[in-house]
Every structure is written in C-alpha cells, then in structure tokens.
Enzyme design. Structure first.
Site, PDB file in Angstrom:
ATOM      1  N   SER A 148      55.540 107.416  -3.750  1.00  0.00           N
ATOM      2  CA  SER A 148      56.026 106.291  -4.538  1.00  0.00           C
ATOM      3  C   SER A 148      56.911 106.827  -5.651  1.00  0.00           C
ATOM      4  CB  SER A 148      54.854 105.512  -5.146  1.00  0.00           C
ATOM      5  OG  SER A 148      55.300 104.582  -6.118  1.00  0.00           O
ATOM      6  N   TYR A 161      46.983 104.975 -10.465  1.00  0.00           N
ATOM      7  CA  TYR A 161      47.748 104.901  -9.217  1.00  0.00           C
ATOM      8  C   TYR A 161      48.828 105.968  -9.211  1.00  0.00           C
ATOM      9  CZ  TYR A 161      51.015 103.070  -5.705  1.00  0.00           C
ATOM     10  OH  TYR A 161      51.856 102.931  -4.627  1.00  0.00           O
TER      11      TYR A 161
END
Length: 257
Positions: A148, A161
């Site tokens: 990501s 995260y």
C-alpha cells in the site's frame, strides 16, 4: 504474438490469489486470468469462493478454488499441500488478503492491532512459506505481496495498518534475499487510493475525496482494473530480473509533496 509480448503471457501458469472473493483480489484474479493464467480463488467461505470461480468460468476464464483462512498456519499448509497434490503446481502467489481498522493511535485496541497483524502480516508469511516450499524444489515461482502507499506514507487514524504494510515491504525484500538464488521473484505491488469496499468510508466522505483528488497528480481515485497491468508484469517472465521491489500504482501520489 512477437517475442516481447510473449514475455507477458501467463499461458500454462497457475496463480493463487488470497482474499480474492471481492475487491482488488477479484480484479487481480480476473486480470491474471485474462493474461492466460489458471487462477485459484481463495476465501474462508467455500460457497463464496465457488460462486466467484463459477462467475469467472462463465466469462470464459480458467478458475479453481482453495478454501482456507490465511491466519491459520496449519490450515494453510494442509490446503496448499492438498491443492498441489490434487490439481497441480502453484506458479504465482498473490498475497492480497487484508483488513483495515481505523482509530486514533492512543485509543487503538489491542484486539484490532492483533487482527491487523494476523491477517495482513502473519497471513502473507504463512501462505508464502507454504507455497514456497513447493516452488523452491521446482526452481521457479513468482510472489506478489499486496502492499500500500501506507507502507511509505503515514496518515492519522491508520498507524497500525501502515505498520503492517511497511512490514510487508521488508518481508518482500527478505524473500528476495532468501529465495532469489532458487529462481523465485518476490515483489510488492502498492496500490494508492482505490474505490473498494475497504475504503468505503473514505469514498463516501466528500471532504476526503476532494482532498485526495487534489493531492493525487492524476486527480482521481484509482480503478481496481488499473492494477492488473502491473500484476501481469510481476507475474510474468517480463519481470524475471526484478526482485525485492515495490511497484507503486498510485496516480503519482507518492511522487509529490
């Protein structure tokens, strides 16, 4: 087909995509299948996986299923061993299964932290290890870890995260260090902001969407099918000398201040 285009063909290869019942995972499965791969749909729910595989077959694509929970190490190992024995070799692994949890760091619960680690990081480790044990004796294989932009950029509310995605980037480098000499290429694909169920709260927030479009040079959210070209490259012979890298597909987000 000329020789250069042949490098991108996935004909005769089988690709397992974890968490491919929807969203980015399903888009990647469809993209790899479109390039010629036989894809293996993974989900914890057998009925859901079977329905997705049937949908792809109705589209003229080659699809099978492998049902397991990426967080359960013994279950993963048994399922991969059984699939290889029953169906055949897994040539390409896409570690896509992932979850998101949002909260201020100072109030982030231990349960949510542990859930993120188990799915996003432990899951990639368990599945990669189980698949690599078959790839290594064959002397070939492709592993694509879905990372990501949050593996590079921090934002309030999702620090845990981001930590898991930063760890995935380093795990990818570690796979390269350990397995490149045995013919395995391990790379990461890092999406920017894509309109998926995982980002539904952000997609539905007009203030965030406005900020994102102004912050991203491309001026918009990404579309999941725009990840497929990069995935096909990393899964194909075109990337045989690419290893340990993270390819950002983010509309330019990480290239500007």
């Amino acid at each position: 087909m000329n020789d250069t285009l042949k490098l991108f063909s996935l004909n005769g290869r089988r690709a397992l995509i974890t968490g491919s019942g929807r969203g980015i995972g399903l888009a990647l499965a469809r993209g790899l299948a479109g390039a010629g791969a036989a894809v293996v749909i993974n989900d914890r729910n057998e009925q859901k996986a079977a329905a997705v595989a049937a949908q792809l077959r109705d589209e003229g694509l080659n699809a099978d299923i492998a049902v397991f929970d990426v967080t359960e190490r013994a279950e993963v190992s048994a399922a991969i061993d059984a699939f290889e024995a029953r169906i055949g070799a897994i040539d390409i692994l896409v570690n896509n299964a992932g979850i998101q949890r949002r909260a201020p760091l100072e109030t982030f619960s231990a349960d949510d932290w542990n859930d993120l680690l188990r799915v996003n990081l432990d899951g990639a480790f368990h599945v990669s290890q189980a698949v690599a044990r078959h790839m290594l004796p064959r002397g070939r294989g492709k592993i694509i870890n879905i990372c990501s932009v949050q593996g590079e950029l921090a934002r309030p509310g999702i620090a845990p995260y981001a930590a898991t995605k930063g760890a995935i980037r380093m795990l990818t480098k570690g796979m390269c260090a350990e397995w490149a000499g045995s013919g395995i290429q391990a790379n990461a694909l890092a999406p920017g902001y894509f309109a998926t169920d995982l980002n539904r709260a952000l997609v539905d927030d007009p203030d965030f969407s406005d900020w994102l479009c102004k912050r991203t040079p491309a001026g918009r959210w990404g579309r999941v099918e725009e990840l497929c070209g990069a995935a096909v490259f990393l899964a194909s012979s075109a990337s045989d000398f690419v290893n340990g890298q993270t390819l950002f597909v983010d509309g330019g987000l990480t290239s500007v201040v």
